[in-house]
Design a protein around this motif. Structure first.
Motif, PDB file in Angstrom:
ATOM      1  N   CYS A  33     -32.716  -1.001  19.979  1.00 23.94           N
ATOM      2  CA  CYS A  33     -31.404  -0.628  19.442  1.00 23.94           C
ATOM      3  C   CYS A  33     -30.520  -1.864  19.327  1.00 23.94           C
ATOM      4  N   LYS A  34     -30.049  -2.137  18.111  1.00 24.07           N
ATOM      5  CA  LYS A  34     -29.209  -3.316  17.891  1.00 24.07           C
ATOM      6  C   LYS A  34     -27.736  -2.969  17.823  1.00 24.07           C
ATOM      7  N   GLY A  35     -27.426  -1.697  18.062  1.00 20.35           N
ATOM      8  CA  GLY A  35     -26.023  -1.297  18.123  1.00 20.35           C
ATOM      9  C   GLY A  35     -25.312  -1.251  16.791  1.00 20.35           C
ATOM     10  N   CYS A  36     -26.033  -0.902  15.742  1.00 25.10           N
ATOM     11  CA  CYS A  36     -25.423  -0.869  14.408  1.00 25.10           C
ATOM     12  C   CYS A  36     -24.517   0.335  14.209  1.00 25.10           C
ATOM     13  N   GLY A  37     -24.739   1.404  14.959  1.00 27.33           N
ATOM     14  CA  GLY A  37     -23.878   2.589  14.865  1.00 27.33           C
ATOM     15  C   GLY A  37     -24.218   3.547  13.740  1.00 27.33           C
ATOM     16  N   ILE A  38     -25.292   3.293  13.023  1.00 24.90           N
ATOM     17  CA  ILE A  38     -25.660   4.165  11.896  1.00 24.90           C
ATOM     18  C   ILE A  38     -25.946   5.581  12.380  1.00 24.90           C
ATOM     19  N   CYS A  39     -26.672   5.699  13.467  1.00 29.48           N
ATOM     20  CA  CYS A  39     -27.012   7.035  13.980  1.00 29.48           C
ATOM     21  C   CYS A  39     -25.747   7.802  14.368  1.00 29.48           C
ATOM     22  N   VAL A  40     -24.794   7.104  14.938  1.00 38.51           N
ATOM     23  CA  VAL A  40     -23.531   7.736  15.339  1.00 38.51           C
ATOM     24  C   VAL A  40     -22.784   8.220  14.104  1.00 38.51           C
ATOM     25  N   ALA A  41     -22.774   7.394  13.076  1.00 44.39           N
ATOM     26  CA  ALA A  41     -22.041   7.726  11.856  1.00 44.39           C
ATOM     27  C   ALA A  41     -22.649   8.914  11.126  1.00 44.39           C
ATOM     28  N   PHE A  42     -23.960   9.033  11.151  1.00 46.02           N
ATOM     29  CA  PHE A  42     -24.613  10.092  10.387  1.00 46.02           C
ATOM     30  C   PHE A  42     -24.776  11.400  11.160  1.00 46.02           C
ATOM     31  N   GLN A  45     -22.920  16.331  14.287  1.00 46.99           N
ATOM     32  CA  GLN A  45     -22.447  17.088  15.437  1.00 46.99           C
ATOM     33  C   GLN A  45     -21.697  16.235  16.461  1.00 46.99           C
ATOM     34  N   GLU A  46     -21.533  14.977  16.169  1.00 49.10           N
ATOM     35  CA  GLU A  46     -20.889  14.047  17.100  1.00 49.10           C
ATOM     36  C   GLU A  46     -21.568  14.067  18.476  1.00 49.10           C
ATOM     37  N   VAL A  47     -22.873  14.075  18.415  1.00 49.52           N
ATOM     38  CA  VAL A  47     -23.672  14.060  19.644  1.00 49.52           C
ATOM     39  C   VAL A  47     -23.742  12.661  20.236  1.00 49.52           C
ATOM     40  N   LEU A  48     -23.789  11.673  19.361  1.00 46.81           N
ATOM     41  CA  LEU A  48     -24.055  10.300  19.798  1.00 46.81           C
ATOM     42  C   LEU A  48     -22.787   9.469  19.905  1.00 46.81           C
ATOM     43  N   ALA A  49     -22.856   8.485  20.788  1.00 46.16           N
ATOM     44  CA  ALA A  49     -21.765   7.528  20.934  1.00 46.16           C
ATOM     45  C   ALA A  49     -22.395   6.172  21.232  1.00 46.16           C
ATOM     46  N   GLN A  50     -21.567   5.146  21.266  1.00 40.55           N
ATOM     47  CA  GLN A  50     -22.055   3.808  21.585  1.00 40.55           C
ATOM     48  C   GLN A  50     -21.442   3.331  22.893  1.00 40.55           C
ATOM     49  N   ASP A  51     -22.258   2.684  23.709  1.00 37.18           N
ATOM     50  CA  ASP A  51     -21.766   2.163  24.979  1.00 37.18           C
ATOM     51  C   ASP A  51     -21.092   0.808  24.783  1.00 37.18           C
ATOM     52  N   GLU A  52     -20.754   0.145  25.866  1.00 41.27           N
ATOM     53  CA  GLU A  52     -20.017  -1.134  25.767  1.00 41.27           C
ATOM     54  C   GLU A  52     -20.788  -2.193  24.983  1.00 41.27           C
ATOM     55  N   GLN A  53     -22.097  -2.106  25.033  1.00 40.80           N
ATOM     56  CA  GLN A  53     -22.924  -3.061  24.280  1.00 40.80           C
ATOM     57  C   GLN A  53     -23.151  -2.598  22.840  1.00 40.80           C
ATOM     58  N   GLY A  54     -22.622  -1.446  22.519  1.00 42.22           N
ATOM     59  CA  GLY A  54     -22.799  -0.906  21.171  1.00 42.22           C
ATOM     60  C   GLY A  54     -24.031  -0.053  21.018  1.00 42.22           C
ATOM     61  N   ALA A  56     -26.596   3.036  21.293  1.00 43.41           N
ATOM     62  CA  ALA A  56     -26.398   4.473  21.176  1.00 43.41           C
ATOM     63  C   ALA A  56     -26.840   5.208  22.437  1.00 43.41           C
ATOM     64  N   TYR A  57     -26.140   6.283  22.731  1.00 43.51           N
ATOM     65  CA  TYR A  57     -26.551   7.182  23.808  1.00 43.51           C
ATOM     66  C   TYR A  57     -26.032   8.577  23.481  1.00 43.51           C
ATOM     67  N   PRO A  58     -26.709   9.608  24.021  1.00 43.93           N
ATOM     68  CA  PRO A  58     -26.259  10.976  23.761  1.00 43.93           C
ATOM     69  C   PRO A  58     -25.108  11.349  24.688  1.00 43.93           C
ATOM     70  N   LYS A  59     -23.933  11.559  24.125  1.00 43.06           N
ATOM     71  CA  LYS A  59     -22.797  11.942  24.966  1.00 43.06           C
ATOM     72  C   LYS A  59     -22.613  13.454  24.991  1.00 43.06           C
ATOM     73  N   ASN A  60     -23.288  14.144  24.079  1.00 46.07           N
ATOM     74  CA  ASN A  60     -23.110  15.586  23.964  1.00 46.07           C
ATOM     75  C   ASN A  60     -24.416  16.225  23.500  1.00 46.07           C
ATOM     76  N   LEU A  61     -25.432  16.121  24.329  1.00 42.44           N
ATOM     77  CA  LEU A  61     -26.774  16.581  23.970  1.00 42.44           C
ATOM     78  C   LEU A  61     -26.805  18.054  23.562  1.00 42.44           C
ATOM     79  N   GLU A  62     -25.984  18.866  24.198  1.00 40.68           N
ATOM     80  CA  GLU A  62     -25.999  20.318  23.948  1.00 40.68           C
ATOM     81  C   GLU A  62     -25.680  20.648  22.489  1.00 40.68           C
ATOM     82  N   ALA A  63     -24.929  19.773  21.844  1.00 40.27           N
ATOM     83  CA  ALA A  63     -24.505  20.058  20.465  1.00 40.27           C
ATOM     84  C   ALA A  63     -25.562  19.676  19.434  1.00 40.27           C
ATOM     85  N   CYS A  64     -26.613  19.020  19.856  1.00 39.39           N
ATOM     86  CA  CYS A  64     -27.626  18.531  18.917  1.00 39.39           C
ATOM     87  C   CYS A  64     -28.366  19.693  18.262  1.00 39.39           C
ATOM     88  N   ILE A  65     -28.476  19.641  16.943  1.00 35.77           N
ATOM     89  CA  ILE A  65     -29.150  20.700  16.190  1.00 35.77           C
ATOM     90  C   ILE A  65     -30.517  20.239  15.672  1.00 35.77           C
TER      91      ILE A  65
END
Ligand code: SF4
Ligand code: SF4
Length: 97
Positions: A33-42, A45-54, A56-65
């Motif tokens: 993961c290079k921290g581009c944020g594409i997965c977060v943007a697409f 469900q706003e499941v994903l977020a970026q940590d301090e290094q950019g 990705a991590y799942p911040k809201n797994l329950e919402a994933c469809i």
């Protein structure tokens, strides 16, 4: 014989009426993961977020469809959606013969 499978009487997307896949986990392979944020943007469900290094991590797994957009869009193949079907193909996954 042409089958029309995606039309619904309401004219809405058929996605919501399909059997929902249960997401067990979202795996981000940090080394790729290079921290581009594409997965977060697409993610719709706003499941994903970026940590301090950019990264990705799942911040809201329950919402994933399990739409798989993040996995498909990640340019580095760093994110994997783990559904019950994928983990246990014998109990509902697709066989590739
Ligand atoms: S799209 Fe891939 S590389 Fe970019 S932040 Fe998401 S997991 Fe990391
Ligand atoms: S599979 Fe779809 S809903 Fe789930 S995290 Fe990825 S983009 Fe978001």
């Amino acid at each position: 014989m042409v089958k029309e499978s995606s039309k619904t009487k309401q004219g809405k997307s058929a996605v919501s009426s399909k059997k929902r896949r249960k997401v067990v986990a979202i795996d981000v392979f940090k080394a790729w993961c290079k921290g581009c944020g594409i997965c977060v943007a697409f993610c719709p469900q706003e499941v994903l977020a970026q940590d301090e290094q950019g990264q990705a991590y799942p911040k809201n797994l329950e919402a994933c469809i399990a739409c798989m957009q993040c996995e498909l869009r990640c340019p580095d193949f760093a994110i994997t959606i783990l559904t019950e079907e994928r983990l246990n193909p014998a109990t509902g996954g697709v066989s590739h013969g």
